[in-house]
Scaffold this motif. Structure first.
Motif, mmCIF file in Angstrom:
data_model
loop_
_atom_site.group_PDB
_atom_site.id
_atom_site.type_symbol
_atom_site.label_atom_id
_atom_site.label_comp_id
_atom_site.label_asym_id
_atom_site.label_seq_id
_atom_site.Cartn_x
_atom_site.Cartn_y
_atom_site.Cartn_z
ATOM 1 N N SER A 91 -2.262 2.051 -3.752
ATOM 2 C CA SER A 91 -2.428 3.110 -2.754
ATOM 3 C C SER A 91 -3.889 3.415 -2.460
ATOM 4 N N LYS A 147 2.111 2.345 -6.663
ATOM 5 C CA LYS A 147 1.169 3.347 -6.174
ATOM 6 C C LYS A 147 -0.165 3.323 -6.903
ATOM 7 N N THR A 148 -0.141 3.275 -8.232
ATOM 8 C CA THR A 148 -1.402 3.382 -8.971
ATOM 9 C C THR A 148 -2.319 2.196 -8.713
ATOM 10 N N LYS A 202 0.806 -1.215 0.000
ATOM 11 C CA LYS A 202 0.000 0.000 0.000
ATOM 12 C C LYS A 202 0.842 1.270 0.000
ATOM 13 N N ASP A 203 2.024 1.194 0.569
ATOM 14 C CA ASP A 203 2.885 2.366 0.639
ATOM 15 C C ASP A 203 4.041 2.303 -0.364
ATOM 16 N N ASP A 215 -5.483 5.602 -4.237
ATOM 17 C CA ASP A 215 -5.716 6.954 -4.762
ATOM 18 C C ASP A 215 -6.365 6.940 -6.141
ATOM 19 N N ARG A 256 5.913 3.029 -3.634
ATOM 20 C CA ARG A 256 5.859 4.002 -4.730
ATOM 21 C C ARG A 256 5.794 3.291 -6.068
#
Length: 231
Positions: free
Chosen positions: A73, A69-70, A63-64, A75, A66
């Motif tokens: 995360s 991330k897409t 989850k953290d 987001d 980089r």
């Protein structure tokens, strides 16, 4: 190319694909070069594998990250099954790979397929390693992949995750959700802790489901399988 996969499948609602998805702006997928350690194999294509990854398990410890991330995360979306790739196969385990050099993927291709494959790094890799052995154009490879992915009907993963489950029971549930698919036409990838990572569907040259070849590793019907729901 005969895109005949699952055209006769029942039009039941699909479960556990992207729960929500919003492609971020500025997506790009630079070209991937063939690793020096990997051979270029131009073997004849005789069949295909559609590999579907269970994203909650992959993202469980990322989850953290980089790098992820897409996908992980939260987001840009919350994902269930995503497409790992559509892979051309041959007669035996020496499948074709890295059949031609590649360029960066067109931004429109990346954006169009993000909710199916929410990692631009994976898009570039799948096109370079597998797609180049099927077609000259990435647009064609991802369009075919999207047709295959959208045709699959998934079982209720939330319900399956809440009860004791074996590999055989999961294969039966997956097959039951898709008319024309039999349990021996798919393989499972389960990690060492017993959690489902991936489902692989075996396809013939016409993209119809077929019995998986003997050389493709299988999971015993009695092996326990756990499904991570996320959280």
């Amino acid at each position: 190319m005969a895109l005949l996969l699952f055209l006769a499948m029942a039009a039941t609602p699909a479960h556990a694909q992207s729960y929500q998805c919003s492609p971020p702006s500025g997506l790009s997928a630079p070209a991937e070069r063939k690793p020096a350690s990997e051979p270029r194999r131009l073997t004849p294509v005789t069949s295909y594998t559609l590999a579907l990854s269970w994203s909650p398990e992959y993202c469980r410890t990322r989850k953290d990250s980089r790098r992820d991330k897409t996908q992980c995360s939260g987001d840009d979306g919350s994902f269930g099954f995503i497409l790992h790739g559509l892979w051309p196969d041959t007669r035996g385990p020496a499948y074709p790979q890295y059949c031609a050099p590649t360029r960066a993927l067109p931004p429109a291709v990346v954006k169009r397929n993000f909710c199916m494959m929410p990692s631009t790094r994976m898009m570039a890799h799948e096109w370079a390693k597998h797609g180049t052995c099927m077609t000259r154009r990435p647009e064609t490879y991802f369009r075919v992949s999207r047709i295959m992915f959208d045709a699959v009907r998934f079982p209720d993963m939330d319900r399956l995750s809440r009860k004791p489950l074996t590999a055989g029971q999961f294969r039966n549930a997956f097959a039951a959700a898709n008319e024309g698919l039999q349990p021996d036409m798919l393989r499972l990838k389960i990690n060492q802790r017993g959690w489902l990572q991936e489902v692989k569907l075996c396809l013939g040259r016409s993209f119809r489901p077929q019995r998986c070849p003997a050389y493709m590793q299988t999971t015993g019907d009695d092996m326990p399988v756990k499904i991570w729901r996320g959280g």
